[in-house]
Scaffold this motif. Structure first.
Motif, PDB file in Angstrom:
ATOM      1  N   ALA A  86       0.817  -1.216   0.000  1.00 17.75           N
ATOM      2  CA  ALA A  86       0.000   0.000   0.000  1.00 17.75           C
ATOM      3  C   ALA A  86       0.846   1.260   0.000  1.00 17.75           C
ATOM      4  CB  ALA A  86      -0.924   0.001   1.221  1.00 17.75           C
ATOM      5  N   ALA A  87       2.104   1.134   0.356  1.00 18.84           N
ATOM      6  CA  ALA A  87       2.960   2.313   0.396  1.00 18.84           C
ATOM      7  C   ALA A  87       3.539   2.673  -0.959  1.00 18.84           C
ATOM      8  CB  ALA A  87       4.116   2.072   1.374  1.00 18.84           C
ATOM      9  N   VAL A  88       3.338   1.805  -1.960  1.00 15.31           N
ATOM     10  CA  VAL A  88       3.870   2.089  -3.284  1.00 15.31           C
ATOM     11  C   VAL A  88       3.036   3.185  -3.931  1.00 15.31           C
ATOM     12  CG1 VAL A  88       4.424   1.118  -5.535  1.00 15.31           C
ATOM     13  CG2 VAL A  88       4.666  -0.281  -3.479  1.00 15.31           C
ATOM     14  N   SER A  89       3.655   4.248  -4.367  1.00 22.32           N
ATOM     15  CA  SER A  89       2.919   5.384  -4.904  1.00 22.32           C
ATOM     16  C   SER A  89       2.486   5.132  -6.330  1.00 22.32           C
ATOM     17  CB  SER A  89       3.792   6.636  -4.859  1.00 22.32           C
ATOM     18  OG  SER A  89       4.842   6.538  -5.802  1.00 22.32           O
ATOM     19  N   LEU A  90       1.476   5.883  -6.774  1.00 26.76           N
ATOM     20  CA  LEU A  90       1.024   5.781  -8.150  1.00 26.76           C
ATOM     21  C   LEU A  90       2.140   6.183  -9.098  1.00 26.76           C
ATOM     22  CD1 LEU A  90      -1.137   5.279 -10.241  1.00 26.76           C
ATOM     23  CD2 LEU A  90      -1.959   7.615  -9.881  1.00 26.76           C
TER      24      LEU A  90
ATOM     25  N   PRO B 108      -2.676  -9.059  -1.057  1.00 20.20           N
ATOM     26  CA  PRO B 108      -3.070  -7.702  -0.676  1.00 20.20           C
ATOM     27  C   PRO B 108      -4.532  -7.439  -0.983  1.00 20.20           C
ATOM     28  CG  PRO B 108      -1.769  -7.669  -2.689  1.00 20.20           C
ATOM     29  CD  PRO B 108      -1.712  -9.065  -2.170  1.00 20.20           C
ATOM     30  N   THR B 109      -5.158  -6.607  -0.192  1.00 18.67           N
ATOM     31  CA  THR B 109      -6.546  -6.200  -0.430  1.00 18.67           C
ATOM     32  C   THR B 109      -6.594  -4.684  -0.566  1.00 18.67           C
ATOM     33  OG1 THR B 109      -6.998  -6.064   1.944  1.00 18.67           O
ATOM     34  CG2 THR B 109      -7.480  -8.170   0.841  1.00 18.67           C
ATOM     35  N   PHE B 110      -7.649  -4.213  -1.236  1.00 18.08           N
ATOM     36  CA  PHE B 110      -7.752  -2.782  -1.511  1.00 18.08           C
ATOM     37  C   PHE B 110      -9.188  -2.329  -1.299  1.00 18.08           C
ATOM     38  CE2 PHE B 110      -4.448  -4.657  -4.106  1.00 18.08           C
ATOM     39  CZ  PHE B 110      -3.362  -3.827  -3.861  1.00 18.08           C
ATOM     40  N   SER B 111      -9.356  -1.095  -0.845  1.00 20.64           N
ATOM     41  CA  SER B 111     -10.670  -0.491  -0.672  1.00 20.64           C
ATOM     42  C   SER B 111     -10.829   0.606  -1.719  1.00 20.64           C
ATOM     43  CB  SER B 111     -10.801   0.091   0.739  1.00 20.64           C
ATOM     44  OG  SER B 111     -12.062   0.713   0.896  1.00 20.64           O
ATOM     45  N   CYS B 112     -11.583   0.286  -2.769  1.00 21.28           N
ATOM     46  CA  CYS B 112     -11.753   1.215  -3.888  1.00 21.28           C
ATOM     47  C   CYS B 112     -13.101   1.922  -3.778  1.00 21.28           C
ATOM     48  CB  CYS B 112     -11.654   0.475  -5.222  1.00 21.28           C
ATOM     49  SG  CYS B 112     -10.082  -0.422  -5.438  1.00 21.28           S
TER      50      CYS B 112
ATOM     51  N   GLY C  53      -9.575   5.550  -5.408  1.00 22.97           N
ATOM     52  CA  GLY C  53      -9.410   4.945  -4.090  1.00 22.97           C
ATOM     53  C   GLY C  53      -7.946   4.793  -3.781  1.00 22.97           C
ATOM     54  N   GLU C  54      -7.629   3.934  -2.828  1.00 21.94           N
ATOM     55  CA  GLU C  54      -6.267   3.819  -2.346  1.00 21.94           C
ATOM     56  C   GLU C  54      -5.345   3.180  -3.389  1.00 21.94           C
ATOM     57  OE1 GLU C  54      -6.705   1.435   1.153  1.00 21.94           O
ATOM     58  OE2 GLU C  54      -6.687  -0.450   0.054  1.00 21.94           O
ATOM     59  N   THR C  55      -4.116   3.571  -3.362  1.00 29.35           N
ATOM     60  CA  THR C  55      -2.994   3.031  -4.143  1.00 29.35           C
ATOM     61  C   THR C  55      -3.421   2.568  -5.530  1.00 29.35           C
ATOM     62  OG1 THR C  55      -3.235   0.856  -3.077  1.00 29.35           O
ATOM     63  CG2 THR C  55      -1.698   2.410  -2.082  1.00 29.35           C
TER      64      THR C  55
ATOM     65  N   VAL D  37      -6.846   2.884  -8.895  1.00 34.77           N
ATOM     66  CA  VAL D  37      -6.991   3.621 -10.146  1.00 34.77           C
ATOM     67  C   VAL D  37      -6.718   2.726 -11.359  1.00 34.77           C
ATOM     68  CG1 VAL D  37      -4.589   4.409 -10.221  1.00 34.77           C
ATOM     69  CG2 VAL D  37      -6.379   5.792 -11.268  1.00 34.77           C
ATOM     70  N   LEU D  38      -6.069   1.588 -11.143  1.00 33.51           N
ATOM     71  CA  LEU D  38      -5.710   0.695 -12.243  1.00 33.51           C
ATOM     72  C   LEU D  38      -6.682  -0.464 -12.436  1.00 33.51           C
ATOM     73  CD1 LEU D  38      -1.875   0.377 -11.515  1.00 33.51           C
ATOM     74  CD2 LEU D  38      -3.056   2.071 -12.930  1.00 33.51           C
ATOM     75  N   PHE D  39      -7.633  -0.630 -11.516  1.00 32.10           N
ATOM     76  CA  PHE D  39      -8.447  -1.848 -11.509  1.00 32.10           C
ATOM     77  C   PHE D  39      -9.689  -1.768 -12.373  1.00 32.10           C
ATOM     78  CE2 PHE D  39      -6.861  -2.751  -6.906  1.00 32.10           C
ATOM     79  CZ  PHE D  39      -5.659  -3.196  -7.414  1.00 32.10           C
ATOM     80  N   GLY D  40     -10.096  -0.571 -12.764  1.00 30.45           N
ATOM     81  CA  GLY D  40     -11.354  -0.446 -13.479  1.00 30.45           C
ATOM     82  C   GLY D  40     -12.538  -0.719 -12.575  1.00 30.45           C
ATOM     83  N   THR D  41     -13.723  -0.784 -13.198  1.00 29.99           N
ATOM     84  CA  THR D  41     -14.974  -0.927 -12.457  1.00 29.99           C
ATOM     85  C   THR D  41     -15.810  -2.037 -13.066  1.00 29.99           C
ATOM     86  OG1 THR D  41     -15.001   1.424 -11.895  1.00 29.99           O
ATOM     87  CG2 THR D  41     -17.106   0.276 -11.792  1.00 29.99           C
ATOM     88  N   HIS D  42     -16.527  -2.741 -12.204  1.00 34.95           N
ATOM     89  CA  HIS D  42     -17.482  -3.752 -12.658  1.00 34.95           C
ATOM     90  C   HIS D  42     -18.775  -3.577 -11.866  1.00 34.95           C
ATOM     91  CE1 HIS D  42     -18.998  -7.610 -14.157  1.00 34.95           C
ATOM     92  NE2 HIS D  42     -19.401  -7.840 -12.925  1.00 34.95           N
ATOM     93  N   LEU D  43     -19.819  -3.114 -12.553  1.00 40.31           N
ATOM     94  CA  LEU D  43     -21.132  -2.914 -11.924  1.00 40.31           C
ATOM     95  C   LEU D  43     -22.171  -3.734 -12.680  1.00 40.31           C
ATOM     96  CD1 LEU D  43     -21.007   0.953 -11.392  1.00 40.31           C
ATOM     97  CD2 LEU D  43     -21.091  -0.766  -9.586  1.00 40.31           C
ATOM     98  N   PRO D  44     -22.651  -4.847 -12.132  1.00 42.21           N
ATOM     99  CA  PRO D  44     -23.638  -5.675 -12.834  1.00 42.21           C
ATOM    100  C   PRO D  44     -24.890  -4.873 -13.174  1.00 42.21           C
ATOM    101  CG  PRO D  44     -22.739  -6.857 -10.952  1.00 42.21           C
ATOM    102  CD  PRO D  44     -22.257  -5.434 -10.831  1.00 42.21           C
ATOM    103  N   PHE D  45     -25.445  -5.123 -14.343  1.00 40.55           N
ATOM    104  CA  PHE D  45     -26.686  -4.469 -14.743  1.00 40.55           C
ATOM    105  C   PHE D  45     -27.842  -4.962 -13.885  1.00 40.55           C
ATOM    106  CE2 PHE D  45     -25.413  -3.592 -19.450  1.00 40.55           C
ATOM    107  CZ  PHE D  45     -24.640  -2.529 -19.029  1.00 40.55           C
TER     108      PHE D  45
END
Length: 468
Positions: A11-15, A322-326, A401-403, A406-414
């Motif tokens: 998590a400490a790795v910067s963008l 690792p886990t992330f909160s986006c 969101g964190e770290t 920004v690279l993960f994209g989004t998935h929102l089911p219809f």
């Protein structure tokens, strides 16, 4: 074996580190060789010495047991079922060091690194092409970011991961001193900003080309492709633009994925594949006889495929993934690796027979400079896979969101209402997926086997079943 059990360190790795390359800001302690100083003839094609294969295989595999209990970092499971083997080798040599604009800093600096090889066990299964990946170190460890087992093994490629950078090698040394304690790509601390990485990578490729130390076993490489993703693509861009003109070429062609690509017009073809995440402006380099650029609608820089494949391996080797909160649900389901597989096939033909790959439409931008989107929020333009042309969810390349979010994209089911509007029946849904896949295959952006897999997935889904 010592396991590195601090995944929160990620998590400490910067963008900036992600996009510009780990270690890029560290200062070198060497002084550049003055301009005009006589030096050795260009020799970046010199093969490294090869030692191995190193004992130890996937945990639980008794066939190549190491008495010390070690095995390769992120060792891949399930290779034998596809007739593949994984082996690891140490490479030693003397590398030149280069600055970020190609200035030569030093000659003949000793190094020891490793390569991991995943190849067909039989020459009959080998298609003749070696995908040589510059391992990505943005997460603080070597990552085989472009290893897509189904597509690579189906086609019969050999894949080789090269540890060229200090961050990855340092983590390997910490993770398993017994296996990796002798590795060093800094000249014993003389170069800590990866100045040696370009020549280390080239010498590894030269060893593959020459068959040094049977690093490919019984296989002989016909075509050697250099590939790299994200920060690795950035390192390869420096190599191609600034270092390669001073040295002897070792690769036949290059794949730059979800990162930068060279601006120089060189003798070796360049294929540039970008997700929606990576396209930030409507200004692009135009395609030409040596450069192709593909942009994939709805795909993310780091989507669901990589997450699903590597989570159990990171849990095994780090103790926890690792886990992330986006801010929005990750990860995009659009399979960028399917497009990358098609790009490899085109790059291979381009190199071997001079057949130019097909072009692809760019992603579209609105008048305000943002990406153009349809009524469902999907990007317009670009390569459009069935997951975008026959959508069941909003997949984009955007998130916050964190770290790394920004690279993960989004998935929102219809919603059910959206699905009912789009697909009055299950049969209509499957037919639309099939049509989208067939179109992408005709355009050269998708391989038939991956299009067929999309149809099978659609046929086994519940989309539209309650409506006939």
């Amino acid at each position: 074996m010592v396991l590195w059990r601090t995944p929160l360190r990620l998590a400490a790795v910067s963008l900036a580190t992600v996009l510009l390359g780990a270690g890029a800001g560290a200062g070198a302690t060497a002084t550049a060789v003055p301009a005009g100083t006589p030096g050795p003839a260009p020799r970046a094609g010199t093969p490294a010495a090869v030692h191995g294969p190193v004992a130890g295989s996937v945990p639980g595999d008794p066939k190549a047991a190491d008495p010390a209990g070690t095995y390769p970092w992120l060792s891949a499971p399930g290779l034998a079922r596809a007739g593949y083997v994984e082996e690891e080798f140490y490479l030693t040599g003397d590398a030149d060091a280069y600055g970020p604009t190609g200035e030569r800093l030093a000659d003949d600096v000793p190094y020891t690194t490793r390569v991991v090889v995943r190849r067909p066990g039989s020459p009959a299964r080998f298609n003749g092409t070696v995908l040589t990946e510059w391992q990505n170190v943005s997460g603080g460890y070597d990552l085989d970011a472009l290893w897509a087992p189904d597509q690579i093994m189906r086609a019969g490629y050999a894949w080789v991961g090269v540890s060229a950078q200090r961050v990855g090698v340092d983590q390997l040394r910490e993770w398993s001193p017994a296996r990796y304690g002798g590795l060093d790509v800094t000249g014993q601390g003389r170069f800590t900003a990866d100045e040696m990485s370009y020549d280390v990578y080239a010498q590894a490729a030269a060893a593959l080309r020459a068959g040094t130390g049977k690093v490919l076993g019984p296989l002989r490489a016909r075509t050697l492709l250099g590939i790299g993703a994200s920060q690795s693509a950035g390192r390869m861009t420096v190599y191609y633009d600034h270092v390669l003109p001073q040295t002897e070429p070792v690769f036949d062609g290059y794949g730059f994925v979800v990162g930068s690509a060279p601006g120089r017009r060189g003798g070796e073809p360049v294929f540039h594949v970008l997700s929606e995440t990576d396209v930030r402006a409507p200004v692009r380099r135009a395609d030409d006889e040596g450069y192709r650029r593909w942009e994939v609608a709805g795909a993310a820089h780091s989507g669901r495929f990589g997450q699903a494949y590597r989570e159990p391996l990171l849990t095994r080797d780090l103790g926890a993934a690792p886990t992330f909160s986006c801010d929005r649900p990750p990860y995009s389901d659009v399979p960028l690796h399917h497009v990358i597989a098609a790009a490899y096939a085109h790059l291979e033909r381009w190199v071997e027979r001079g057949v130019l790959p097909p072009a692809a439409p760019p992603l579209e931008f609105a008048a305000d400079g943002t990406k153009a989107r349809d009524a469902d929020g999907l990007a317009r333009g670009g390569i459009r896979l069935p997951q975008v042309e026959a959508p069941t969810a909003l997949n984009t390349g955007d998130n916050t969101g964190e770290t790394f979010c920004v690279l993960f994209g989004t998935h929102l089911p219809f919603t059910g209402e959206q699905l009912n509007r789009l697909y009055p029946s299950h049969t209509r849904y499957v037919a639309r997926v099939a049509a989208a896949g067939a179109s992408a295959v005709r355009e050269g952006h998708l391989l038939p086997a991956d299009a067929a897999a999309d149809v099978r997935d659609a046929a086994s889904s519940d989309v539209g079943r309650d409506r006939g």
